[in-house]
Scaffold this motif. Structure first.
Motif, PDB file in Angstrom:
ATOM      1  N   GLY A 133      34.641  35.223  38.032  1.00  0.00           N
ATOM      2  CA  GLY A 133      34.317  35.609  39.398  1.00  0.00           C
ATOM      3  C   GLY A 133      33.254  36.687  39.455  1.00  0.00           C
ATOM      4  O   GLY A 133      32.360  36.655  40.324  1.00  0.00           O
ATOM      5  N   ARG A 134      33.330  37.641  38.546  1.00  0.00           N
ATOM      6  CA  ARG A 134      32.313  38.695  38.501  1.00  0.00           C
ATOM      7  C   ARG A 134      30.928  38.115  38.209  1.00  0.00           C
ATOM      8  O   ARG A 134      29.925  38.525  38.817  1.00  0.00           O
ATOM      9  N   LYS A 135      30.875  37.181  37.281  1.00  0.00           N
ATOM     10  CA  LYS A 135      29.591  36.565  36.940  1.00  0.00           C
ATOM     11  C   LYS A 135      29.023  35.800  38.132  1.00  0.00           C
ATOM     12  O   LYS A 135      27.826  35.840  38.399  1.00  0.00           O
ATOM     13  N   ILE A 136      29.889  35.094  38.841  1.00  0.00           N
ATOM     14  CA  ILE A 136      29.434  34.331  40.006  1.00  0.00           C
ATOM     15  C   ILE A 136      28.924  35.269  41.091  1.00  0.00           C
ATOM     16  O   ILE A 136      27.876  35.035  41.707  1.00  0.00           O
ATOM     17  N   MET A 137      29.651  36.360  41.322  1.00  0.00           N
ATOM     18  CA  MET A 137      29.229  37.308  42.349  1.00  0.00           C
ATOM     19  C   MET A 137      27.874  37.935  41.997  1.00  0.00           C
ATOM     20  O   MET A 137      27.014  38.110  42.870  1.00  0.00           O
ATOM     21  N   ALA A 138      27.690  38.258  40.723  1.00  0.00           N
ATOM     22  CA  ALA A 138      26.421  38.841  40.296  1.00  0.00           C
ATOM     23  C   ALA A 138      25.278  37.841  40.466  1.00  0.00           C
ATOM     24  O   ALA A 138      24.191  38.196  40.960  1.00  0.00           O
ATOM     25  N   ALA A 139      25.517  36.590  40.080  1.00  0.00           N
ATOM     26  CA  ALA A 139      24.474  35.574  40.207  1.00  0.00           C
ATOM     27  C   ALA A 139      24.150  35.292  41.671  1.00  0.00           C
ATOM     28  O   ALA A 139      22.987  35.090  42.040  1.00  0.00           O
ATOM     29  N   ALA A 140      25.175  35.288  42.518  1.00  0.00           N
ATOM     30  CA  ALA A 140      24.976  35.007  43.937  1.00  0.00           C
ATOM     31  C   ALA A 140      24.252  36.136  44.649  1.00  0.00           C
ATOM     32  O   ALA A 140      23.597  35.916  45.680  1.00  0.00           O
ATOM     33  N   SER A 141      24.346  37.348  44.122  1.00  0.00           N
ATOM     34  CA  SER A 141      23.734  38.499  44.787  1.00  0.00           C
ATOM     35  C   SER A 141      22.221  38.383  44.851  1.00  0.00           C
ATOM     36  O   SER A 141      21.589  38.928  45.765  1.00  0.00           O
ATOM     37  N   GLU A 142      21.634  37.674  43.901  1.00  0.00           N
ATOM     38  CA  GLU A 142      20.181  37.513  43.912  1.00  0.00           C
ATOM     39  C   GLU A 142      19.721  36.790  45.173  1.00  0.00           C
ATOM     40  O   GLU A 142      18.646  37.067  45.702  1.00  0.00           O
ATOM     41  N   GLY A 143      20.532  35.867  45.646  1.00  0.00           N
ATOM     42  CA  GLY A 143      20.192  35.130  46.862  1.00  0.00           C
ATOM     43  C   GLY A 143      20.923  35.634  48.090  1.00  0.00           C
ATOM     44  O   GLY A 143      20.839  35.021  49.160  1.00  0.00           O
ATOM     45  N   LEU A 144      21.623  36.775  47.959  1.00  0.00           N
ATOM     46  CA  LEU A 144      22.406  37.360  49.060  1.00  0.00           C
ATOM     47  C   LEU A 144      23.306  36.317  49.708  1.00  0.00           C
ATOM     48  O   LEU A 144      23.394  36.203  50.936  1.00  0.00           O
ATOM     49  N   LYS A 145      24.011  35.569  48.886  1.00  0.00           N
ATOM     50  CA  LYS A 145      24.861  34.480  49.378  1.00  0.00           C
ATOM     51  C   LYS A 145      26.280  34.974  49.631  1.00  0.00           C
ATOM     52  O   LYS A 145      26.769  35.878  48.952  1.00  0.00           O
ATOM     53  N   GLU A 146      26.922  34.344  50.586  1.00  0.00           N
ATOM     54  CA  GLU A 146      28.313  34.672  50.864  1.00  0.00           C
ATOM     55  C   GLU A 146      29.191  34.066  49.778  1.00  0.00           C
ATOM     56  O   GLU A 146      29.025  32.899  49.408  1.00  0.00           O
ATOM     57  N   VAL A 147      30.119  34.862  49.281  1.00  0.00           N
ATOM     58  CA  VAL A 147      30.973  34.446  48.173  1.00  0.00           C
ATOM     59  C   VAL A 147      32.429  34.720  48.538  1.00  0.00           C
ATOM     60  O   VAL A 147      32.772  35.778  49.061  1.00  0.00           O
ATOM     61  N   ARG A 148      33.287  33.743  48.249  1.00  0.00           N
ATOM     62  CA  ARG A 148      34.731  33.928  48.414  1.00  0.00           C
ATOM     63  C   ARG A 148      35.376  33.588  47.074  1.00  0.00           C
ATOM     64  O   ARG A 148      35.200  32.484  46.547  1.00  0.00           O
ATOM     65  N   LEU A 149      36.106  34.554  46.536  1.00  0.00           N
ATOM     66  CA  LEU A 149      36.634  34.440  45.178  1.00  0.00           C
ATOM     67  C   LEU A 149      38.142  34.638  45.179  1.00  0.00           C
ATOM     68  O   LEU A 149      38.643  35.662  45.636  1.00  0.00           O
ATOM     69  N   GLU A 150      38.861  33.641  44.665  1.00  0.00           N
ATOM     70  CA  GLU A 150      40.305  33.759  44.456  1.00  0.00           C
ATOM     71  C   GLU A 150      40.521  33.808  42.955  1.00  0.00           C
ATOM     72  O   GLU A 150      40.346  32.807  42.267  1.00  0.00           O
ATOM     73  N   LEU A 151      40.885  34.986  42.444  1.00  0.00           N
ATOM     74  CA  LEU A 151      40.836  35.234  41.008  1.00  0.00           C
ATOM     75  C   LEU A 151      42.236  35.468  40.433  1.00  0.00           C
ATOM     76  O   LEU A 151      43.193  34.859  40.881  1.00  0.00           O
ATOM     77  N   GLY A 152      42.336  36.304  39.443  1.00  0.00           N
ATOM     78  CA  GLY A 152      43.591  36.464  38.722  1.00  0.00           C
ATOM     79  C   GLY A 152      44.641  37.250  39.481  1.00  0.00           C
ATOM     80  O   GLY A 152      44.402  37.784  40.568  1.00  0.00           O
ATOM     81  N   GLY A 153      45.830  37.322  38.903  1.00  0.00           N
ATOM     82  CA  GLY A 153      46.926  38.058  39.516  1.00  0.00           C
ATOM     83  C   GLY A 153      47.852  38.653  38.465  1.00  0.00           C
ATOM     84  O   GLY A 153      47.819  38.268  37.297  1.00  0.00           O
ATOM     85  N   LYS A 154      48.656  39.590  38.899  1.00  0.00           N
ATOM     86  CA  LYS A 154      49.655  40.217  38.027  1.00  0.00           C
ATOM     87  C   LYS A 154      50.851  40.555  38.899  1.00  0.00           C
ATOM     88  O   LYS A 154      51.225  41.718  39.099  1.00  0.00           O
ATOM     89  N   ALA A 155      51.462  39.516  39.473  1.00  0.00           N
ATOM     90  CA  ALA A 155      52.450  39.700  40.527  1.00  0.00           C
ATOM     91  C   ALA A 155      53.688  40.455  40.052  1.00  0.00           C
ATOM     92  O   ALA A 155      54.326  40.065  39.076  1.00  0.00           O
ATOM     93  N   PRO A 156      54.069  41.518  40.768  1.00  0.00           N
ATOM     94  CA  PRO A 156      55.356  42.166  40.523  1.00  0.00           C
ATOM     95  C   PRO A 156      56.471  41.412  41.245  1.00  0.00           C
ATOM     96  O   PRO A 156      56.275  40.905  42.351  1.00  0.00           O
ATOM     97  N   PHE A 157      57.625  41.347  40.611  1.00  0.00           N
ATOM     98  CA  PHE A 157      58.803  40.689  41.182  1.00  0.00           C
ATOM     99  C   PHE A 157      59.904  41.731  41.209  1.00  0.00           C
ATOM    100  O   PHE A 157      60.479  42.085  40.177  1.00  0.00           O
TER     101      PHE A 157
END
Length: 482
Positions: free
Chosen positions: A234-258
């Motif tokens: 997701g970080r790589k995609i956001m960095a690459a998209a920034s060159e074109g100032l594109k809107e990005v929506r990222l659903e990434l990792g988790g570490k859910a507490p129970f």
């Protein structure tokens, strides 16, 4: 063994060869069997798919919203008809038990249905102007060409999660399924032909993220990028998209507490803890990664938990009695085992599992035993880093304050769980537990009408429901004068 299928790219409503002869080999993680060889798109192929989507956009976006929805309804009926076929494709390429794959197919249906049902609710606004007779119109319009990049853990549902709202809102769509699990998305593409989708509104390009994914993100035709995957990707995609100032929506990792408090229904909590950890072999971003149990009920909880985990059946995912299938790949299995062994070195106690399963059919696949670790502390690596595997880490807490503090000690903020009968604790949780979605007194599993989103390293934006649908449109402000 059946002859492996040869699958090509899906561009403009047709199957088309890639520019190069390179292909990915798709294997069944339970048996090692070769299922198919799939085309690897070149940058030119990706550009061709995006141009095709761009050409289809004007006519598609001008259609009445309910007419666009009708295409999605037709697709839904075909998915229903082929539920068993699609479930078996998912199980074969991903390894999840067939009963879970059927649930995934149904979730895909619900996601597309919500988008179709709510397309007329993409409402703008009219604001009084600052001149006599003037009206200010806030209109909702589609972005244009949307690019999707999906993960391997839910190969059909993740495509449906993006396809439904993208098309309903009037965008055209190009998706890159994960290179380990592209077959369910390609099967969905076949159904769009049968549903008579206009050519070019839905396209599939296959291959790796470094080449195909990067080409999708950086091409100027792409206006919105929606991605589900790992935080580093997701970080790589956001960095690459920034060159074109594109809107990005990222659903990434988790570490859910129970979190399990002293007044919890212990049987319900144990069942939910096991379901939330071992479903899909633990390969779920909302999975129970850290189980915090109040010291007053810790011993009882552990006793019941140990029994439930040892009773889990791991094996052939096509067997209806199987509870857990294999890891997606040998590399993923080795990663999980390394995390378990490191936890033991750091002081965790291995109560169950902690090894690859071997012998007989196990030797052909990537099977890892359901694992239980106790005496885990917040400082251990396994309490901080996403495992994404069948490993339950049990942590004792003194009280609700201790549970909240430890739960929030994470760079992730996607999902969390809370078992308690205390309204006071529930109300405190809504203010103090820093996660985008919280399951109270139930197992996981988001709803199509909800909003699936996280904080921190879990991404930006979100999917599902009306809030997710709104992401697939942008606004245009019009100062209207006669």
């Amino acid at each position: 063994m059946a002859e492996p299928k040869t699958r090509d790219l899906f561009i403009g409503g047709e199957w088309t060869r890639a520019e190069t002869s390179d292909r990915d080999t798709i294997r069944n993680p339970a048996t090692g069997e070769i299922l198919a060889t799939v085309a690897i798109a070149s940058e030119n192929d990706v550009g061709r798919a995006l141009r095709t989507a761009q050409e289809a956009f004007p006519a598609w976006s001008r259609q009445v919203a309910t007419d666009r929805a009708d295409y999605l309804y037709r697709l839904i009926e075909l998915i229903k008809r082929d539920t068993e076929k699609l479930a078996r494709i998912i199980t074969s390429e991903n390894g999840k038990p067939l009963k879970e794959a059927r649930i995934e197919v149904n979730f895909a249906i619900q996601l597309i249905r919500f988008a179709a049902e709510n397309v007329r609710r993409l409402e703008g606004n009219i604001i009084p102007g600052s001149r006599p007779g003037e009206k200010i119109l806030i209109d909702k319009i589609p972005h244009g060409v949307v690019a999707g990049i999906s993960a391997w853990n839910f190969p059909l549902a993740l495509t449906a999660r993006k396809l439904g709202p993208a098309l309903a809102a009037g965008n055209t769509f190009v998706i890159k399924p994960h290179e380990l699990t592209p077959l369910a998305t390609l099967a969905l593409a076949e159904l769009t032909v049968e549903a008579d989708f206009p050519k070019g509104i839905f396209n599939v390009v296959t291959g790796g993220g470094a080449t195909v994914g990067n080409a999708l993100v950086t091409n100027p035709i792409t206006k919105l990028i929606t991605m589900t995957g790992s935080t580093p990707a997701g970080r790589k995609i956001m960095a690459a998209a920034s060159e074109g100032l594109k809107e990005v929506r990222l659903e990434l990792g988790g570490k859910a507490p129970f979190i399990v408090m002293e007044d919890a229904d212990l049987d319900a909590a144990v069942d939910a803890a096991v379901a939330a950890r071992f479903m899909n072999c633990g390969q779920v971003c909302t999975a129970n990664e850290r189980t915090y149990v109040h010291t007053a009920v810790y011993d009882k909880f552990l006793e019941r938990l140990r029994t439930r985990i040892k009773a889990l059946r791991t094996g052939d995912p096509l067997d209806e009695k199987t509870d857990m299938g294999p890891k997606i790949s040998a590399a993923e299995m080795e990663k999980v085992d390394g995390m378990v062994q490191n936890a033991v070195k750091q002081g965790a106690k291995l109560e169950a599992g902690g090894k690859r399963l071997t012998g007989g059919a196990y030797d052909k696949g990537n099977f890892y035993a359901p694992t239980l670790l106790t005496e885990v502390t917040a400082e251990m690596d396994i309490a901080q880093n996403e495992v994404f595997g069948p490993v339950l880490s049990l942590i004792r807490v003194r009280d609700f304050d201790d549970a909240l503090t430890q739960a929030n000690r994470s760079r992730y903020g996607l999902s969390a769980y809370l078992f308690t009968q205390s309204l006071k604790n529930i109300m405190r949780m809504t203010r103090e537990l820093n996660f985008g979605e919280v399951y109270v007194n139930r197992e996981g599993g988001e709803a199509a009408q909800g909003f699936h989103h996280g904080y921190g390293d879990s991404g930006i934006g979100g999917e599902d429901g009306q809030y997710g649908l709104e992401a697939y449109v942008t606004t245009k402000t019009i100062y209207l004068n006669a």
